[in-house]
Design a protein around this motif. Structure first.
Motif, PDB file in Angstrom:
ATOM      1  N   ASN A  91      -4.376   3.996   0.606  1.00 34.76           N
ATOM      2  CA  ASN A  91      -5.651   3.753  -0.060  1.00 34.76           C
ATOM      3  C   ASN A  91      -5.997   2.272  -0.004  1.00 34.76           C
ATOM      4  OD1 ASN A  91      -5.904   6.480  -0.898  1.00 34.76           O
ATOM      5  ND2 ASN A  91      -4.546   6.089  -2.637  1.00 34.76           N
ATOM      6  N   ASP A  92      -7.295   1.967  -0.066  1.00 34.16           N
ATOM      7  CA  ASP A  92      -7.738   0.568  -0.081  1.00 34.16           C
ATOM      8  C   ASP A  92      -7.237  -0.155  -1.325  1.00 34.16           C
ATOM      9  OD1 ASP A  92      -9.035   0.982   2.276  1.00 34.16           O
ATOM     10  OD2 ASP A  92     -11.013   1.272   1.369  1.00 34.16           O
ATOM     11  N   GLN A 131      -1.425   7.884   4.728  1.00 34.76           N
ATOM     12  CA  GLN A 131      -2.464   8.185   3.746  1.00 34.76           C
ATOM     13  C   GLN A 131      -2.583   7.061   2.715  1.00 34.76           C
ATOM     14  OE1 GLN A 131      -2.608  12.386   2.398  1.00 34.76           O
ATOM     15  NE2 GLN A 131      -0.845  12.750   3.733  1.00 34.76           N
ATOM     16  N   LYS A 145       0.800  -1.220   0.000  1.00 34.27           N
ATOM     17  CA  LYS A 145       0.000   0.000   0.000  1.00 34.27           C
ATOM     18  C   LYS A 145       0.836   1.275   0.000  1.00 34.27           C
ATOM     19  CE  LYS A 145      -3.856  -2.348   0.331  1.00 34.27           C
ATOM     20  NZ  LYS A 145      -4.790  -2.423  -0.819  1.00 34.27           N
ATOM     21  N   GLU A 148       2.232   7.919  -6.433  1.00 30.81           N
ATOM     22  CA  GLU A 148       1.195   7.941  -5.404  1.00 30.81           C
ATOM     23  C   GLU A 148       1.531   7.071  -4.206  1.00 30.81           C
ATOM     24  OE1 GLU A 148      -3.629   7.108  -4.948  1.00 30.81           O
ATOM     25  OE2 GLU A 148      -2.614   6.727  -6.856  1.00 30.81           O
ATOM     26  N   LYS A 149       2.169   5.931  -4.446  1.00 27.99           N
ATOM     27  CA  LYS A 149       2.438   5.004  -3.336  1.00 27.99           C
ATOM     28  C   LYS A 149       3.714   5.339  -2.558  1.00 27.99           C
ATOM     29  CE  LYS A 149      -0.185   0.850  -4.500  1.00 27.99           C
ATOM     30  NZ  LYS A 149      -0.107  -0.612  -4.658  1.00 27.99           N
TER      31      LYS A 149
END
Length: 277
Positions: free
Chosen positions: A276-277, A274, A74, A98-99
């Motif tokens: 995300n699923d 932060q 994640k 993003e990750k």
């Protein structure tokens, strides 16, 4: 989500990974997402955060690529030269991934006063402009400098202490470490990972009870809103299996409320990084 907030991947290189000494033979091999996924599933873990083990941008790129290829990874805590003249440009470049959630420097390998260095402090300060986090990896002898370091950083920069600052569990030393922990915890942006405990204990003869005094200190200091579970897999394998690592914390947290356990086992990590699923 249930999150392992601290683990590592690597393709073993005996030169680059010279920190893996002969007595750590159990981890002198490759450890990749396909090795970790069944382990996580068996323990009911939904995802993980991969943390740098090598101090190079190649390491950061490697972890980002793995995270992009595997949904259960994640987040990534990478490495960048936080003392570089072109740091702002490098952070700007890395902000597109993003990750990639934050960065870490292996301060435990540096002199005890390293965190007082102006150039390093200026570098970490820049993380705030890009909403990156910073993982603090230190020994107990560096806690005093860490207190100074945190005091120089923006209050909105999320910080997390790895491995509860590696107390000397094997020898039972507690007091000086505990004082440093309590001081750091006064800063509300500092969180703490319940990770790396077994490798600071007697690898062959540890007992779950050995960790309770240290867990008591960090729970009292940080509260359940600023603690997160981390396995430190595969490094932990020199002293314990993944189920054994989780069982130590399961046992300790048995008397806590369901909501408190949920925070430590995932909610806090999701919020901090932060995710995300």
């Amino acid at each position: 989500m249930i999150i392992d907030a601290h683990q590592h991947f690597w393709v073993y290189d005996p030169v680059r990974d010279a920190w893996i000494t002969p007595e750590m033979q159990a981890i002198q091999r490759d450890f990749l997402p396909q090795d970790l996924l069944p382990v996580l599933k068996a323990s009911g873990i939904d995802g993980c955060v991969a943390v740098q083990a090598d101090q190079s941008e190649q390491e950061t790129d490697f972890l980002v690529q793995l995270a992009e290829a595997h949904d259960f990874v994640k987040g990534v805590v990478g490495w960048v030269d936080l003392r570089a003249d072109n740091l702002y440009d490098r952070l700007s470049f890395y902000s597109q991934f993003e990750k990639l959630k934050g960065f870490r420097h292996v301060v435990q390998a540096e002199p005890d006063d390293f965190l007082r260095r102006d150039d390093f402090i200026r570098g970490v300060q820049q993380l705030a402009a890009f909403d990156f986090t910073y993982d603090i990896l230190i020994y107990p002898s560096q806690l005093e400098a860490a207190g100074y370091f945190v005091g120089q950083l923006p209050e909105h920069l999320p910080l997390v202490l790895d491995h509860i600052a590696k107390p000397y569990i094997k020898t039972g030393d507690l007091e000086a470490w505990a004082q440093g922990i309590k001081y750091l915890a006064k800063y509300p942006q500092v969180h703490c990972k319940l990770s790396g405990l077994v490798t600071e204990a007697d690898w062959n003869r540890w007992k779950a009870a050995d960790f309770r005094p240290y867990l008591d200190v960090v729970v009292e200091a940080f509260g359940t809103d600023r603690l997160m579970f981390g396995s430190d897999w595969p490094v932990c394998l020199v002293a314990a299996s993944y189920p054994e690592i989780k069982a130590i914390l399961d046992d300790y947290l048995a008397a806590f409320s369901e909501g408190e356990r949920r925070k430590i086992y995932g909610d806090n990590a999701v919020r901090f990084y932060q995710l995300n699923d």
